[in-house]
Structure formats: structure tokens, C-alpha cells
Write an enzyme that holds these catalytic residues in place. Sequence first.
Site, PDB file in Angstrom:
ATOM      1  N   GLU A  53       2.512  13.822  -2.915  1.00 31.79           N
ATOM      2  CA  GLU A  53       1.700  13.104  -3.900  1.00 31.79           C
ATOM      3  C   GLU A  53       0.949  14.078  -4.803  1.00 31.79           C
ATOM      4  O   GLU A  53       0.882  13.886  -6.024  1.00 31.79           O
ATOM      5  CB  GLU A  53       0.723  12.174  -3.174  1.00 31.79           C
ATOM      6  N   ASP A 133       7.405   5.809  -8.163  1.00 39.18           N
ATOM      7  CA  ASP A 133       7.988   5.684  -6.822  1.00 39.18           C
ATOM      8  C   ASP A 133       9.503   5.834  -6.874  1.00 39.18           C
ATOM      9  O   ASP A 133      10.115   6.509  -6.038  1.00 39.18           O
ATOM     10  CB  ASP A 133       7.593   4.336  -6.223  1.00 39.18           C
ATOM     11  N   HIS A 235      -3.870   1.349  22.164  1.00 39.85           N
ATOM     12  CA  HIS A 235      -3.773   2.746  22.602  1.00 39.85           C
ATOM     13  C   HIS A 235      -2.715   2.925  23.694  1.00 39.85           C
ATOM     14  O   HIS A 235      -2.292   1.956  24.345  1.00 39.85           O
ATOM     15  CB  HIS A 235      -5.126   3.211  23.133  1.00 39.85           C
ATOM     16  N   GLU A 311     -13.611  -1.641  22.798  1.00 33.49           N
ATOM     17  CA  GLU A 311     -13.236  -2.664  23.767  1.00 33.49           C
ATOM     18  C   GLU A 311     -14.480  -3.388  24.282  1.00 33.49           C
ATOM     19  O   GLU A 311     -15.614  -2.909  24.125  1.00 33.49           O
ATOM     20  CB  GLU A 311     -12.456  -2.025  24.919  1.00 33.49           C
TER      21      GLU A 311
END
Length: 431
Positions: A53, A133, A235, A311
Site C-alpha cells: 500500500e 485495486d 482464542h 470473558e
Amino acid sequence: MTQPRHFVIEADGGSRGNPGPAGYGAVVIDPVTGETLAEAAEYIGVATNNVAEYKGLIAGLRAAKALVPDASADGALQVRVRMDSKLVVEQMSGRWKIKHPDMKPLAAEAARILPASAVTYEWIPREKNKHADRLANEAMDAGKRGKQWEPSSSTAALDTPRPSTTADLPSVSGPPGDAAAGAARARAALASRPGAGTGTATTAATAAASPAAPRVGWAAAPDLGAPATFVLLRHGETALTPEKRFSGSGGSDPELSSTGRHQAERIAQSLAARGTIEEIVSSPLRRCRETAAAVAARLGLEVRIEDGLRETDFGAWEGLTFAEVRERYGPDLDAWLASAKAAPTGGGESFAEVARRVAATRDRLIARYAGRTVLLVTHVTPIKTLVRLALGAPPEAMFRMELSAASVSAVAYYSDGNVSLRLLNDTSHLR
């Protein structure tokens, strides 16, 4: 006094593997007529998305400078750079620090091309950056064949010439000479004509228009607008996971096990191959941070920590199996299973409290990442809560979903309030 020339630059870069085979594309547009004035595209070998980029930005700035002999003089040229890379736009605008060592010399090189006062930066959604793109993808395709892209190799240039007057372009609101309006006219013309313009540097006389290839991954269809898409990653495993022990935010904060680290690498490979993740946000707990770090290293992105993604605090149940909780705290467990308002023994969080926390976090992230595809690395309860809220399901639905370690789900949030569950508990990358 001579009036400055005004250009719009749209630039992009891509990597198939991140890092992997990479290329960039850039186009310089006349904001009044919408004509393509120059294009640039190049295969750059193995690199990350962010490096590609930045390379596209540099090529676009150089192409614009080459069109104006005295471009370095004060007031000679005004350029508006439009990119779908939030990282590059924010860093070059001075709002984000440049931390990655690979980015610093590229940003410095881009800054030296034109006076700082001559360049402004604007983020645009990916679907509005189709021309650049397509150039980047054509460059990568050439690299795959062992060649560099050259203007003469473009079949798109044989199709339809770029319109040369404003009368040929769709009407777009905005004052005469407005850069955004001119670029929008150019994109509208691109969308209405077949073919693709690609080149290392070619003038508008040989340029042609093209829609980009369909976006792969969790992207929205163009007619639905660009949602904030949350890719929800649980996770990887810890030592507690296979034993099915309660492991929330009030316990030991375990690290990933060897299996969990392997899972994190597998999902990193999978997400890199898709190439749609633009930002990464993680729970502050160690197992999520380690999973997020594995993905970030592969994608060349930074990780933002969001406390609202942690959590549930399971109180006195932390580290215990379901059977052990049943034996020690049977009545409390029954109450917890029967009501979202009941908290675990010892001052833990109820599901109702977690839902309020997660919903508030969701709303902040939707506002922050409108139109972006964001990886949220989090836990079972936050993911189930986001899915439940997306479906309008009752709290008891939490107990009817299976979420495996390192599984992927996805939810899209549209600006009109509509929500779409795209994926749930995908573990195909682990097979």
C-alpha cells in the site's frame, strides 16, 4: 498568479499471503473531467499488504509530480490522496504513530515527493477504490507469470477509451473542481464500462475503465453498502480448554498451550489467504493477546486492546469443571442456568451484565470501524452474546451454541441498523 493544478490519486496494494507475492496500483485522476491522467502498477515480490500500500502511494505521488514540471514549487500542485488503507491514511496524516520499522522509511519517502502542504489524505471504502485495486491485482498476476506488468500487455486498453469530456460522465454533486466529486465521476464512469486499465505509467489517451474483481471473504455486496463486519475469533486452546474448566476474567489468565499456538498459526494462515481483515481488536486476556499477535504478525497489522471483549468473571467457579461446580455450588449453578440475571458464586458476572458490557463495546466498535472488516479476538461468552443479539435470540440461546477453540464466526452491521450473521463456529482452517 498561476493557479495550482489539482489531482486526485487513488492507490492500493495487496499481498497474496501477507507476506506473500505482492503488487501495487495507483491512478491519477483529473477531478474536473474525471479523466485518468496516469496509471502505475508493479509486482514487488514478497511483501506485506501495508508495504504494498505504501509503495502504491509512492508511485501515485511520483506519477502526479511527473505531470507538473514545477510540482515542488509552493502552490504549483494540490493533490488529494484517496486510499482504503486506514493505516496509511492515518499515518501520513500524522494522526497515528508509525511504529513498524518497515513502514518508517516508506512513509518518509512518500513525504519527500511533494511539499506537505500540497497533499491531503482521505480514507475511502474498498469498493470505491476499484481502479487501483484492479491495477494491483494485474501486477500480482503478472508476477505470478514471472513477469513485470507493462502497459502494452493490458487487454483492457483495447476495449473502451476513457471519456474525454464532463458531458460523458454521470452527474455527481459537489462544487466545480471539487476533488471528491471529480473522483466520484471517474469511478461512476469506471463502473459503467467494461475492461481494466493497467500500466507502469500510461496516459489517459491509452487508459481504459474496469470494474474490480469481486471481493473475496466477508465483504458486502455493493448494493447493500459497506457494513462494519466483525470476524469473531475465539482464542486458541489453553491447558484448561480440553478439560472444560471455567476460565474467565477472574482466574489465572492462562497462556496458550502448544496446541493453542498451533491453532493460532493455522488461523493466521487462513485469514492471510482471505486477505479481508483490515483491523485487529483483542480482549486483554493473555490467551487472546497471544492469538491476536500470531495473526497480526502474519497480516502486518497492529492489535488494539478492548477491555469490553474480556470473558465473563466466573467468580468462585474459575478453574473448576462443570461437575465440580455442580458438586460444590449446586443451587447457585441451577439459578445461573435458569436466569441470565443470576451470577456465579462469589461475585462473578451474570450473563445479563456481560450482555450490557458486550453491547456497549459492540456499539463503540461499529462507530469506530464503519465500513471495515475487523477481527475481534475474544472468548466464548462475548461471541455467543454478539451472535445472540444479532439474531434477536433469548438469553437461553447461549446454552445452545457450540464454539470450538480457534473457531471463526462473523457478523455484519449495516448503517440502517440491519444485522447479518454470516458464519458460526467455522473450524475448517484447523483440518
